[in-house]
Design a protein around this motif. Sequence first.
Motif, PDB file in Angstrom:
ATOM      1  N   VAL A 184       0.877  -1.177   0.000  1.00 33.62           N
ATOM      2  CA  VAL A 184       0.000   0.000   0.000  1.00 33.62           C
ATOM      3  C   VAL A 184       0.910   1.220   0.000  1.00 33.62           C
ATOM      4  O   VAL A 184       1.775   1.359   0.878  1.00 33.62           O
ATOM      5  CB  VAL A 184      -0.933   0.039   1.229  1.00 33.62           C
ATOM      6  N   ALA A 185       0.725   2.099  -0.981  1.00 38.19           N
ATOM      7  CA  ALA A 185       1.616   3.271  -1.075  1.00 38.19           C
ATOM      8  C   ALA A 185       0.897   4.433  -1.761  1.00 38.19           C
ATOM      9  O   ALA A 185       0.104   4.212  -2.664  1.00 38.19           O
ATOM     10  CB  ALA A 185       2.877   2.910  -1.865  1.00 38.19           C
ATOM     11  N   ALA A 254       4.303  -2.587   3.619  1.00 36.24           N
ATOM     12  CA  ALA A 254       4.449  -3.959   3.124  1.00 36.24           C
ATOM     13  C   ALA A 254       3.824  -4.909   4.130  1.00 36.24           C
ATOM     14  O   ALA A 254       4.036  -4.781   5.340  1.00 36.24           O
ATOM     15  CB  ALA A 254       5.919  -4.300   2.924  1.00 36.24           C
ATOM     16  N   LEU A 255       3.046  -5.874   3.630  1.00 37.71           N
ATOM     17  CA  LEU A 255       2.391  -6.852   4.501  1.00 37.71           C
ATOM     18  C   LEU A 255       2.684  -8.262   4.002  1.00 37.71           C
ATOM     19  O   LEU A 255       2.603  -8.527   2.799  1.00 37.71           O
ATOM     20  CB  LEU A 255       0.879  -6.652   4.531  1.00 37.71           C
ATOM     21  N   LEU A 256       3.005  -9.141   4.922  1.00 39.89           N
ATOM     22  CA  LEU A 256       3.154 -10.565   4.650  1.00 39.89           C
ATOM     23  C   LEU A 256       2.014 -11.265   5.376  1.00 39.89           C
ATOM     24  O   LEU A 256       1.952 -11.233   6.607  1.00 39.89           O
ATOM     25  CB  LEU A 256       4.510 -11.064   5.158  1.00 39.89           C
ATOM     26  N   LEU A 275      -7.425  -0.513   4.184  1.00 43.03           N
ATOM     27  CA  LEU A 275      -6.175   0.185   4.506  1.00 43.03           C
ATOM     28  C   LEU A 275      -5.846   1.217   3.435  1.00 43.03           C
ATOM     29  O   LEU A 275      -5.374   2.312   3.739  1.00 43.03           O
ATOM     30  CB  LEU A 275      -5.021  -0.816   4.611  1.00 43.03           C
ATOM     31  N   ARG A 276      -6.117   0.867   2.191  1.00 44.41           N
ATOM     32  CA  ARG A 276      -5.851   1.815   1.105  1.00 44.41           C
ATOM     33  C   ARG A 276      -6.717   3.062   1.274  1.00 44.41           C
ATOM     34  O   ARG A 276      -6.250   4.188   1.051  1.00 44.41           O
ATOM     35  CB  ARG A 276      -6.154   1.151  -0.239  1.00 44.41           C
ATOM     36  N   GLU A 277      -7.970   2.880   1.687  1.00 44.84           N
ATOM     37  CA  GLU A 277      -8.832   4.035   1.937  1.00 44.84           C
ATOM     38  C   GLU A 277      -8.275   4.884   3.077  1.00 44.84           C
ATOM     39  O   GLU A 277      -8.283   6.111   3.019  1.00 44.84           O
ATOM     40  CB  GLU A 277     -10.248   3.562   2.265  1.00 44.84           C
ATOM     41  N   GLU A 278      -7.792   4.216   4.119  1.00 43.72           N
ATOM     42  CA  GLU A 278      -7.226   4.943   5.261  1.00 43.72           C
ATOM     43  C   GLU A 278      -5.976   5.716   4.851  1.00 43.72           C
ATOM     44  O   GLU A 278      -5.658   6.758   5.447  1.00 43.72           O
ATOM     45  CB  GLU A 278      -6.890   3.964   6.380  1.00 43.72           C
ATOM     46  N   GLY A 280      -5.557   7.408   2.277  1.00 48.53           N
ATOM     47  CA  GLY A 280      -5.938   8.696   1.725  1.00 48.53           C
ATOM     48  C   GLY A 280      -5.887   8.747   0.213  1.00 48.53           C
ATOM     49  O   GLY A 280      -5.510   7.775  -0.459  1.00 48.53           O
ATOM     50  N   PRO A 281      -6.282   9.885  -0.352  1.00 46.35           N
ATOM     51  CA  PRO A 281      -6.309  10.053  -1.810  1.00 46.35           C
ATOM     52  C   PRO A 281      -4.938   9.797  -2.432  1.00 46.35           C
ATOM     53  O   PRO A 281      -3.912  10.167  -1.876  1.00 46.35           O
ATOM     54  CB  PRO A 281      -6.734  11.515  -1.988  1.00 46.35           C
ATOM     55  N   GLY A 282      -4.948   9.175  -3.586  1.00 50.73           N
ATOM     56  CA  GLY A 282      -3.697   8.919  -4.295  1.00 50.73           C
ATOM     57  C   GLY A 282      -3.018   7.628  -3.907  1.00 50.73           C
ATOM     58  O   GLY A 282      -2.032   7.235  -4.530  1.00 50.73           O
ATOM     59  N   ALA A 283      -3.522   6.929  -2.883  1.00 49.72           N
ATOM     60  CA  ALA A 283      -2.894   5.676  -2.471  1.00 49.72           C
ATOM     61  C   ALA A 283      -3.245   4.558  -3.448  1.00 49.72           C
ATOM     62  O   ALA A 283      -4.318   4.550  -4.054  1.00 49.72           O
ATOM     63  CB  ALA A 283      -3.331   5.296  -1.066  1.00 49.72           C
ATOM     64  N   ALA A 284      -2.341   3.620  -3.592  1.00 48.97           N
ATOM     65  CA  ALA A 284      -2.543   2.461  -4.456  1.00 48.97           C
ATOM     66  C   ALA A 284      -2.182   1.211  -3.676  1.00 48.97           C
ATOM     67  O   ALA A 284      -1.413   1.261  -2.704  1.00 48.97           O
ATOM     68  CB  ALA A 284      -1.684   2.573  -5.709  1.00 48.97           C
ATOM     69  N   ALA A 285      -2.735   0.075  -4.091  1.00 50.03           N
ATOM     70  CA  ALA A 285      -2.454  -1.188  -3.411  1.00 50.03           C
ATOM     71  C   ALA A 285      -2.328  -2.296  -4.434  1.00 50.03           C
ATOM     72  O   ALA A 285      -2.996  -2.291  -5.462  1.00 50.03           O
ATOM     73  CB  ALA A 285      -3.560  -1.511  -2.396  1.00 50.03           C
ATOM     74  N   GLY A 286      -1.454  -3.257  -4.133  1.00 45.53           N
ATOM     75  CA  GLY A 286      -1.254  -4.378  -5.039  1.00 45.53           C
ATOM     76  C   GLY A 286      -0.881  -5.630  -4.270  1.00 45.53           C
ATOM     77  O   GLY A 286      -0.383  -5.557  -3.142  1.00 45.53           O
ATOM     78  N   SER A 287      -1.136  -6.779  -4.887  1.00 44.82           N
ATOM     79  CA  SER A 287      -0.787  -8.056  -4.267  1.00 44.82           C
ATOM     80  C   SER A 287      -0.042  -8.931  -5.258  1.00 44.82           C
ATOM     81  O   SER A 287      -0.237  -8.826  -6.472  1.00 44.82           O
ATOM     82  CB  SER A 287      -2.039  -8.788  -3.767  1.00 44.82           C
ATOM     83  N   CYS A 288       0.797  -9.795  -4.714  1.00 44.62           N
ATOM     84  CA  CYS A 288       1.548 -10.718  -5.548  1.00 44.62           C
ATOM     85  C   CYS A 288       0.719 -11.973  -5.804  1.00 44.62           C
ATOM     86  O   CYS A 288      -0.396 -12.112  -5.297  1.00 44.62           O
ATOM     87  CB  CYS A 288       2.859 -11.105  -4.855  1.00 44.62           C
TER      88      CYS A 288
END
Length: 415
Positions: A184-185, A254-256, A275-278, A280-288
């Motif tokens: 999440v970044a 980073a989450l494991l 968590l991405r909503e928390e 804030g604006p502009g945040a992105a999330a991805g998973s492997c």
Amino acid sequence: MKDDYQELVDEISALLGVPATLENRDFGLIAFGAHDSDDDTAMDPVRTRSILTRKSTPAVRAWFEGFGITRATEPVRIPAAPDAGVFRGRICLPVRHRGTVLGYVWLLDDSDPGPSASRLAAAMEVTSRIGDLLADEVRAGADLARELRAVLTAEPGWQRDMALAALRAALGPSADGSHVVLCVAPWRGEEPRVRAVPGTAALCTLPYGAVAKDPRGGRATGQGNGRQNGSPTGPITRPVVGPMNGSGEADTLALLVRLRSPDALAPVLTAVARLREEAGPGAAAGSCAPRRGLAELPAAWHEAVSAARASVAQPRFGPVARWTSIGAYRLLTALPIEPDPVIRPLLDPVHAELAHTAEVFLDHAGQAGRTASALGIHRQTLYYRLSRIEQLTGLDLDDGEDRLLLHMALKATRL
């Protein structure tokens, strides 16, 4: 450890004869006692929401903290407030460890005079045992965060091998199970609690914009330091320098996360979307892609970061983009962050319309009719723009490799 918390909450409920709930200091639910009453008024909206969503709203948190519970060392009585959704009065037992508040035990009780002082004192002794458990959990989380951060930032070779060995030892037997890595970044503020995402084995923050180490060695693409203006279907402009939030103070989370099985991702993705909503604006999330064991953890992190970058370019990938679902962006995210020289002329704001035309044309497989329709222009206008694009880039749009280069370069500028 979850069972330990539940046993202690049940012990408090039995001592005082009222249902109890345990939350951490961020008002995240940890354990709760059973309600045996058939009376609908035994619950209220605040407690119901806490149990169903495993957390309370910021407004509810602020309201309760207004009674001084963060500083309290003894039970605090809080009256009912129907306007705030608090239909039942409460007793708050602060959970402390060495003077630091780590959580709260909540009792639904508005009887008069309520539990006796001796019973409340006995309940407070139980909260001290809860405080010890929470403190152990905080320490363990800090140790695991350090080990995970070491793996994700280590150079390939003996340093990474040692970091992986340390993390494997810290996690114990669960290290050999199925896991998924998520990103999440940008992430602002403190690290969330491990309980924020079910099954989290470890989490840590890294400096925002840090490179995801290439599992094969060398430098791989990171989140980058820029973001494109315009929507995924809008004009492309030159990237804006600086992190997404406009300051240099954000991190990457980073989450494991442990998985019961590789296809049991849905609850994890839902929690990470929150968590991405928390964030804030502009945040992105991805998973492997889910994996078994930790041997490929650096590669998994690279995939999670790449998926998060892809979601910035294409919101259609969802609130948490999955590496297995981003298609061509698996290759695009591996390209250098700097735009390919061939499209530099198109990145000039003066030529934004031409860049957009080129992308739409290539998105429609070079079909002039569909492209003109999508752009709302006449074919002759389209042909004129395409000729200008060829002049500016030196590419031949009738050549397959030139089309591929232009298409990839344009898409990569959105990352």
